[in-house]
Design a protein around this motif. Structure first.
Motif, PDB file in Angstrom:
ATOM      1  N   ASP A 411       0.852  -1.181   0.000  1.00  0.00           N
ATOM      2  CA  ASP A 411       0.000   0.000   0.000  1.00  0.00           C
ATOM      3  C   ASP A 411       0.893   1.238   0.000  1.00  0.00           C
ATOM      4  OD1 ASP A 411      -2.010   1.783   0.150  1.00  0.00           O
ATOM      5  OD2 ASP A 411      -2.576   1.363   2.226  1.00  0.00           O
ATOM      6  N   LYS A 413       1.268   5.341  -0.980  1.00  0.00           N
ATOM      7  CA  LYS A 413       0.433   6.524  -1.163  1.00  0.00           C
ATOM      8  C   LYS A 413       0.651   7.155  -2.525  1.00  0.00           C
ATOM      9  CE  LYS A 413       0.119   7.691   3.754  1.00  0.00           C
ATOM     10  NZ  LYS A 413       0.359   8.724   4.785  1.00  0.00           N
ATOM     11  N   ARG A 414       1.877   7.186  -2.967  1.00  0.00           N
ATOM     12  CA  ARG A 414       2.181   7.897  -4.208  1.00  0.00           C
ATOM     13  C   ARG A 414       2.134   7.006  -5.437  1.00  0.00           C
ATOM     14  NH1 ARG A 414       2.255  13.312  -3.606  1.00  0.00           N
ATOM     15  NH2 ARG A 414       3.744  13.500  -5.309  1.00  0.00           N
ATOM     16  N   GLN A 416       0.097   3.769  -7.123  1.00  0.00           N
ATOM     17  CA  GLN A 416      -1.051   2.884  -7.070  1.00  0.00           C
ATOM     18  C   GLN A 416      -1.231   2.211  -8.430  1.00  0.00           C
ATOM     19  OE1 GLN A 416      -3.231   2.068  -4.639  1.00  0.00           O
ATOM     20  NE2 GLN A 416      -2.147   3.274  -3.077  1.00  0.00           N
ATOM     21  N   GLY A 439      -9.175   4.695  -4.741  1.00  0.00           N
ATOM     22  CA  GLY A 439      -8.298   5.071  -3.646  1.00  0.00           C
ATOM     23  C   GLY A 439      -8.888   4.627  -2.323  1.00  0.00           C
ATOM     24  N   GLU A 440      -8.043   4.628  -1.287  1.00  0.00           N
ATOM     25  CA  GLU A 440      -8.459   4.256   0.047  1.00  0.00           C
ATOM     26  C   GLU A 440      -9.061   2.853   0.074  1.00  0.00           C
ATOM     27  OE1 GLU A 440     -11.083   7.192   1.484  1.00  0.00           O
ATOM     28  OE2 GLU A 440      -9.655   8.851   1.302  1.00  0.00           O
TER      29      GLU A 440
END
Length: 1563
Positions: A411, A413-414, A416, A439-440
């Motif tokens: 996982d 953040k920048r 995906q 996202g999330e």
């Protein structure tokens, strides 16, 4: 204002020099006004202006420098020495090379000019060297260069010497053989030298080997003096030319400035009083984070519009966020610059321009993406779907979100993976109706307002470097409720094609009308983007799903929508199409780029190069790009060259053979090279031609097209073939079908379903599917369905396919899943005993057995252990090698086949077990899993050790822990244990250890983790007693499959007893020994199970209930009820099945027993079992509860009737009504009220029965309170009054009354014929007509074949249907159904071979369907077709034969000496032959007899000065190839003074037919 200068080409300006080129560019720049700019320059006006200004300044600077250099060069003396000239030439060449070497500072035109001057200077230097050679030794002559003739003195008879003008090359043209004339090149051109003929050169040049003599010095001196004078003359000419060029340039610049002012004045006038108009709209941008983005658009209007910027509808303020936004406005170009954009700047930005005359707006989306890091630490993402969206059902207009919960590892953040959504394998993008989120840990697709366009198979694909993970499910979108009941659903998938300046083709897909009436047409609406004003494009409905929309405004953007219409009304509008601009895509092809220098270019239109074209040429390649029954779309290519002025087109049509042309668009000019021509006669061929026009005039017409006939090129598809249905899941089936034989241009298929026995068809899909396989979801498990399919194209839908076989909805059979939990249970050194657990799912069918394979350690090949499947989950494998290690795998089989094998077991070593402790238990299973408890089951060990097993220890641990906890300290003697006090939501692992006298043995293999959580909807075992008093235990499991079995156990040890969806375990003669724990489990489910503890108290309760049920009671045929007599008396009664003579009873009213009395008359007939009580006066005091208690030996029973509130009021009202009825019947009254029936003659008869009448009683019929007169008065003595309504129709609607009246009173009966009553009458008439219907008969007419069915009466309101080959016939232009009062008919217009077959006429009466059939094939069809063709030919001949329309009397009387004129009008196609006869003989034409025929229509015969000899019979014969007629006129001539003969008044002469084959007297 000065006139516009003549258009010139770019080549002319280039030849005139750089200043002329500057003039051209300044003219182009000054004329780019908002009025005349084409669309491609309007969109980039802010760019083009700045670009052209830079080029203009650059060219002006270069031109000024060149002029200074040229003036300086021309001022030098031409008499300088050769060396000085060579130095000057080399200097100029060096400076020119230096100037040319500076990239981007000298344009190509100037460089060419400098190069030309350098060549000229160098050439002049060589010439002077030849004229003044330096001193040399020897006297040999130096020959001139090959490319040049030496300049000599003019010989006698020759012209002046050739002298090239400065700045140009020298081109020498060879003179004739007798002389060499001089030639001066055209100014402004570069000359090239052409060598003269060899013999002429030698005649003017001395031989190369000749030695110069002293006498030639004089001639050389003269020649030198002449050349000096000539050089001076050349300098003067050059100076004069330079001054003239400067004056011309000044005049051209002045002319350009005046033109610019005139165009600016026109622009200013055009901009006056104008609302804002956006010329160049905003463009969407996608940028990376921390980048700047600039939004630009161009707007015009007067007064100058005020522009405001918005972000997602919120006004942007520069002061609120300093430095973030910069807003500029310059020359009509408005910009918004966003500095260092971040993710929050992703939004929709709008610009609104406003002035006093209105406002205009434009918007664009800005998407800011986060950039990937330079180094990605991971190259693989592991994606798991935790929650998935399933098959979804919604309606139009609703909102829905398709969402998946994901687990992405790692996982970051920048960084995906990329999520993509597809509908029917087409990549989706965000739109006003769909929004995407990723996202999330979630991926979602949201629909703000669903439409049938959104129906389809949706696929979510997660893409990363590790691969693609995807999930898919179907979204069904049903039609919204119609605005009008019965109206069709909205069309869908509206698209625009072939857009041009004022024309676009709109296509769509038709709705599914399974439960509505068929669509008869469509309405197309358009709306200009930015407004909400919808305008209907067509006046009459369009029958096909395609329509050409014309009349668009160039440069405007439009959206379109479509509405369907049927007999019930108009549907809701479809979703609007994507916006399309009314622009000509060919305009971009007319752009041309001209390079200036190395890296500069200017873009101009090809129109600027065709400025000298005045009247355009004719269009070319005129053809029909689309042909329909209602219109023809013409396409053509613009003329080439087309000129600079805007073009319009005019279309003309001509029916083939007419010879005349008709302009189609006389009122509206067409700007697009496309046009749809409507209003064409059906079946008639036409030819077309197109003319182009501009402000200068009209072109010649184009070439005529080949004949074109308006007809449908696409026909309705044929019905799909065989439909096959197969099982899929518990709520879905798979439908497959064969494609139709005629599947041209198919849009897809619609699938319908019907529950067997209901005959109600429902649509399965609401948007056409393009493949011949479809999974139908949302069905009811266990229900039986039938399916049918129809094909769809732009013309319409096909007939329904044949219905499929009925199928029961249940899960499909598959192979079982793999077994698991392979355990070694015993080993003696030569064999091993294995045990395993059964598959979790049997595949829908019972498991038939297992196959075991073995493999020795370090070996690759597997070997079969058992050839036949073993039914038990226990197997001893023989023939093993002691000390070797083996691994095993097991596969289960059912009737479908063998499933996948299990994973290989661990390695088991073949060595004998000799331990005294018992071996491991096996087959650990769980049942009755609840929130805090479960029941664990296991089997005894196969290896018992040295002594029998005495008990078992159960241990558990939480998942993830290594510490085992015993359930209890003491062992349990059973092979099951209920474990309690566990934690809800926690997963546990269990093991079991067997013990004997020697100790505790090896533990079993750990069980699988089990989650302590009760299943939603968990049901428990219930106990009850049936109607016969039998005690049972029941368990209901709706999740079972066909392969599921209910296993009932007592103490978890008994075998299966029953297999059903609702299983019961019955007790026979229950006793104390039946106490205990009973459990049930259902196989082939996810562990559904339950248990019930039958203790002593529960058994006693069930026994008592069973005893009560088994003990007899007094059975009743009917419960206590009431009856109201005609005098208002109320009778309460009930009836028992049987009563013995000793039976007793009593009546209880409101808990008080009543006995027989005058007010309560009670009696009992025991033979019939009827007990009754009659009350003469029933009043409000009698409200309450009425009970009858019966006892007959041990059997008892009672029945009660509660008359309280509304129930009592109903009885009281009925009693009062009966009393009033009794009083009413004392006078004249209706024994039977007005009702109706249908006679055998299909007449509606209103009937009522009267009673208690006398002679004075008056009876009347009324309709809507008006007296209804009948032919005969009613006969009251019969007691029956009738009113016949023959040929019932809607005009008979109304309220009918029958009245009786005399001195004793009056009575009224009413019947309203409308609504349901009228429909029932029509159905009853249909029954009579259906029974009386005659067999179908064939009647041929000129229009086709008519099938007739005669009956007593027919009206179109009856439910009738016609069938062809068992397929229902829809009324169309080819087949029309109708009828008259005595028959129903089906007209087959223009029959063909396809119309052969069985025809059936069906009339429905609500209960039965009456049918009459006729086989119209074979000889019957051939005879009918031949007769139809004969009648058609006869009708055509009758229509076109020669005939006299009128004008001739049968008798004419005239006086002698006058002139007789017989005139008539004739008709025929082709024009008929007209012949006059007298007394059946040809009339010889003379001055006395003359005949005129005008316009092949008006015929007259004149007799001048009639005499008595002219009396007689005159005849006119009018005939063509189809026949004709002959008319006789009797002429009577009397002399002057005689009495006028007494003849009857003249009548219209009667014609006599002349057959086409007959020969008239003329022949």
């Amino acid at each position: 204002m000065l006139g516009r200068p003549r258009s010139e080409t770019v080549q002319d300006h280039v030849q005139k020099g750089p200043h002329a080129a500057v003039t051209l560019y300044s003219q182009v720049n000054s004329k780019m006004s908002l009025v005349t700019l084409p669309f491609y320059q309007r969109r980039h006006k802010h760019f083009d202006h700045s670009y052209r200004n830079i080029q203009t300044r650059y060219l002006m600077n270069e031109y000024a420098a060149k002029m200074r250099s040229s003036s300086h060069s021309s001022s030098r003396s031409s008499s300088q020495q050769s060396l000085t000239e060579r130095a000057q030439a080399s200097s100029q060449r060096a400076s020119g090379q230096q100037l040319l070497s500076q990239g981007g500072t000298v344009c190509r035109l100037c460089a060419k000019r400098l190069s030309s001057e350098q060549e000229e200077s160098e050439h002049e230097s060589k010439r002077r060297v030849l004229l003044h050679p330096p001193p040399r030794t020897g006297s040999s002559h130096i020959p001139p260069p090959r490319d040049r003739v030496p300049v000599t003195s003019p010989a006698p008879g020759q012209g002046p010497v050739t002298s090239p003008r400065p700045g140009t090359g020298s081109r020498h043209i060879p003179p004739p053989r007798d002389r060499v004339p001089s030639h001066t090149p055209r100014p402004g051109t570069q000359s090239r030298h052409i060598p003269p003929p060899r013999d002429r050169v030698l005649s003017h040049s001395p031989p190369r080997d000749t030695v110069r003599v002293p006498g030639g010095l004089v001639r050389e001196a003269k020649r030198e003096r002449f050349l000096r004078e000539l050089a001076g003359l050349e300098g003067s000419v050059h100076l004069a030319r330079a001054q003239a060029r400067e004056q011309l340039d000044r005049h051209a610049a002045q002319q350009a400035a005046e033109d610019a002012l005139s165009w600016e004045r026109r622009v200013f006038e055009e901009r006056m009083r104008r609302a804002p108009e956006i010329l160049v709209r905003l463009r969407s941008h996608t940028v990376w984070e921390r980048m700047s983005v600039k939004l630009c658009f161009t707007v015009q209007g007067f007064p100058t519009p005020v522009v405001q910027w918005y972000k997602d509808g919120i006004l942007i303020s520069q002061a609120a966020d300093p430095g973030k936004y910069r807003i500029e406005s310059k020359y009509g170009v408005h910009t918004l610059e966003i500095h260092r954009a971040n993710f929050d700047d992703t939004a929709t930005y709008s610009a609104v321009a406003t002035n006093v005359h209105g406002q205009a707006s434009t918007n664009a989306a800005v998407v800011v993406k986060m950039p990937l890091p330079s180094v990605v630490p991971y190259t693989h993402f592991d994606v798991q779907f935790l929650e998935k969206f399933g098959v979804t059902f919604r309606r139009e207009g609703e909102t829905v979100t398709l969402k998946c919960t994901l687990l992405v590892t790692p996982d970051l953040k920048r960084v995906q993976p990329r999520a993509e959504w597809y509908r029917d394998d087409v990549l989706l993008k965000e739109s006003p109706w769909t929004q995407m989120f990723f996202g999330e840990g979630q991926a979602a697709l949201s629909f703000s307002q669903l439409s049938k366009d959104d129906e389809g198979l949706y696929t979510l694909r997660i893409l990363s470097r590790g691969g693609v993970s995807e999930h898919r499910a179907f979204l069904f979108v049903r039609d919204a409720d119609p605005l009008v009941t019965g109206a069709p659903g909205a069309p869908m998938d509206v698209r625009c094609h072939d857009a041009n300046r004022d024309y676009v083709i709109v296509t769509w897909k038709p709705p599914n009308t399974t439960s509505e009436g068929a669509v008869i047409g469509y309405f197309i609406d358009r709306c200009e983007v930015g407004t909400n004003n919808w305008v209907q494009c067509n006046d009459s409905p369009v029958k096909i799903c395609k329509y050409p929309v014309t009349g668009l405004l160039e440069g405007r953007s439009y959206v379109f929508r479509v509405r369907a219409i049927n007999s019930a009304g108009v549907s809701r509008p479809s979703r609007a199409s994507e916006a399309v601009a009314a622009l000509d895509p060919a305009d971009l092809q007319r752009l041309q780029a001209i390079r200036l220098g190395e890296d500069k270019e200017i873009v101009i239109s090809q129109d600027d190069l065709e400025g000298d074209v005045q009247i355009p040429g004719p269009p070319t390649n005129v053809h029909a790009s689309e042909v329909s029954r209602t219109y023809v779309v013409l396409s053509w290519e613009p003329p080439a060259p087309r000129g600079k002025e805007p073009l319009t087109y005019f279309i003309e049509k001509s029916m083939v053979g007419s010879g005349s042309w008709q302009r189609v668009n006389a009122q509206t000019a067409v700007r697009s090279p496309r046009y749809a021509v409507f209003d064409l006669a059906e079946g008639k061929p036409y030819v077309f031609r197109v003319l182009s026009a501009n402000k200068h005039g009209l072109s010649d017409p184009s070439e005529i097209t080949p004949p074109i006939q308006a007809q449908d090129t696409t026909v309705t598809p044929s019905a799909p073939g065989r439909v096959l249905v197969s099982r899929d899941t518990k709520t879905s089936v798979v439908v497959e079908w064969d494609r139709p034989k005629h599947d041209e241009d198919l849009l897809g298929y619609y699938v319908d379903c019907c529950v067997v026995g209901s005959n109600v068809w429902e649509p399965c899909n609401h948007k056409p599917i393009g493949y011949n396989r479809f999974v139908v979801h949302g069905l009811t498990t266990g229900e039986q369905y039938m399916f049918r399919v129809k094909a769809v194209n732009a013309v319409g839908t096909s007939e329904n396919s044949q219905e499929s076989d009925a199928i029961k909805v249940q899960a499909a059979l598959t192979v079982p899943s793999h077994p698991y939990g392979i355990t070694l249970l015993n080993c003696d050194g030569r064999s091993m005993t294995l045990g395993w657990k059964e598959p979790r799912f049997s595949g829908g069918a019972p498991v038939l057995g297992y196959f075991v394979d073995k493999r020795e350690a370090q070996h690759r090949n597997w070997h079969e252990v058992n050839a036949a499947p073993v039914t038990e989950r226990l197997l001893t494998v023989e023939g093993l090698t002691e000390g070797a290690s083996y691994e095993f795998k097991i596969a289960a089989t059912n009737l479908v086949g063998i499933g996948q094998p299990s994973d290989p077991s661990e390695l088991f070593k073949c060595e004998a077990w000799t331990a005294p402790e018992p071996g491991p238990t096996y087959d650990l299973t769980f049942c009755e899993v609840r929130d805090t408890s479960l029941v664990l089951l296991w089997k005894a060990p196969v290896y018992a050790g040295s002594s029998p097993v005495s008990g078992y220890f159960v241990d558990y641990r939480e998942e993830g822990s290594e510490e085992w906890t015993p359930v209890s300290e003491a062992p349990t003697a059973h092979r099951y244990l209920k474990v309690c006090d566990l934690h809800q939501g926690q997963s546990y692992v269990f093991r079991v250890r067997a013990a004997n006298a020697s100790g505790v043995g090896k533990p079993s293999d750990p069980s699988e983790p089990v989650l302590l959580e009760a299943r939603p909807g968990t049901k428990e075992v219930s106990a009850g007693v049936d109607e016969q008093g039998n005690i049972y235990l029941s368990f209901d499991c709706p999740e079972m499959t066909d392969a599921s079995r209910f296993t009932w156990c007592k103490a978890y040890e008994e075998s299966p007893t029953r297999r059903s969806s609702s299983s019961k375990l019955y007790f026979k003669n229950p006793e104390k020994g039946d106490l205990g724990t009973y459990s049930v489990s259902v196989s082939d489910t996810d562990g559904v199970s339950s248990s019930f503890v039958l203790d002593e108290a529960e058994l006693d309760r069930l026994m008592a209930l069973s005893n009560e049920i088994k003990n007899p009671t007094v059975p009743l045929k009917s419960e206590l009820a009431y009856e109201v007599f005609e005098h208002g008396q109320v009778r309460f009664w009930l009836q028992a099945e049987q009563l013995s003579p000793d039976a007793g009873f009593r009546f209880v009213i409101n808990d008080r027993e009543v006995s027989d009395s005058p007010t309560h008359k009670i009696k009992c007939d025991k033979s019939t079992g009827i007990i009754e009580m009659v009350m003469d006066q029933f009043t409000v005091e009698n409200e309450g509860t009425y009970t009858v208690q019966i006892h007959d030996g041990k059997a008892k029973n009672q029945s009660s009737l509660v008359l309280i509130g509304d129930a009592f009021k109903a009885v009281l009202d009925e009693a009062e009504f009966q009393r009033k009825e009794f009083l009413r019947k004392q006078g004249p009254h209706f024994a039977e009220y007005l009702h109706w029936d249908v006679t055998e003659e299909c007449e509606v008869r209103l009937v009522c029965k009267v009673a208690n009448t006398k002679k004075e009683t008056v009876f009347r019929w009324l309709k809507d309170d008006a007296l209804f007169e009948t032919e005969s008065p009613p006969d009251l003595e019969r007691g029956v009054c009738e009113l016949l309504l023959p040929k019932l129709s809607k005009k008979d609607h109304g309220e009918y009354k029958a009245t009786l009246k005399d001195d004793r009173g009056q009575d009224v009966s009413t019947l309203e014929i409308a609504g349901k009553v009228y429909e029932d009458m029509i159905l009853a008439m249909s029954r009579v007509c259906g029974l009386s219907a005659s067999p179908l008969k064939i009647l041929c007419t000129p229009d086709g074949i008519r099938l007739q069915c005669f009956m007593k009466y027919f009206t179109e309101e009856m439910r009738v249907n016609w069938y062809h080959k068992d397929a229902k016939i829809a009324s169309s232009e080819h087949m029309r159904a109708g009828g008259s009062e005595e028959m129903a008919w089906l007209q087959i217009c223009e029959p063909t071979e396809k119309d052969k077959g069985k025809y059936t006429f069906e009339i429905a009466d609500g209960t039965d369907n009456h049918q009459r059939s006729l086989d119209l094939s074979g000889q019957a069809f051939d005879d009918a077709l031949a007769e139809f063709q004969q009648l058609k030919a006869a009708a055509f001949a009758e229509k076109n034969r020669g005939k006299v329309i009128g004008g001739l009397p049968d008798v004419v009387t005239i006086m002698e000496g006058k002139t007789l004129n017989l005139t008539c009008t004739v008709f025929g196609n082709p024009d008929p032959e007209v012949v006059w006869f007298k007394n059946d003989k040809d009339i010889e034409l003379s001055e006395h007899f003359s005949v005129k025929v005008e316009q092949a229509k008006y015929v007259s015969m004149s007799i001048k000065g009639v005499t008595s000899e002219d009396s007689g019979k005159y005849s006119i014969s009018v005939k063509n190839k189809y026949g004709g007629e002959k008319i006789d006129v009797t002429v009577s001539v009397y002399q002057h003074g005689e009495t006028i003969p007494d003849v009857p008044p003249p009548q219209q002469a009667t014609p006599k037919l002349i057959p086409a084959s007959a020969s008239g007297p003329a022949q």
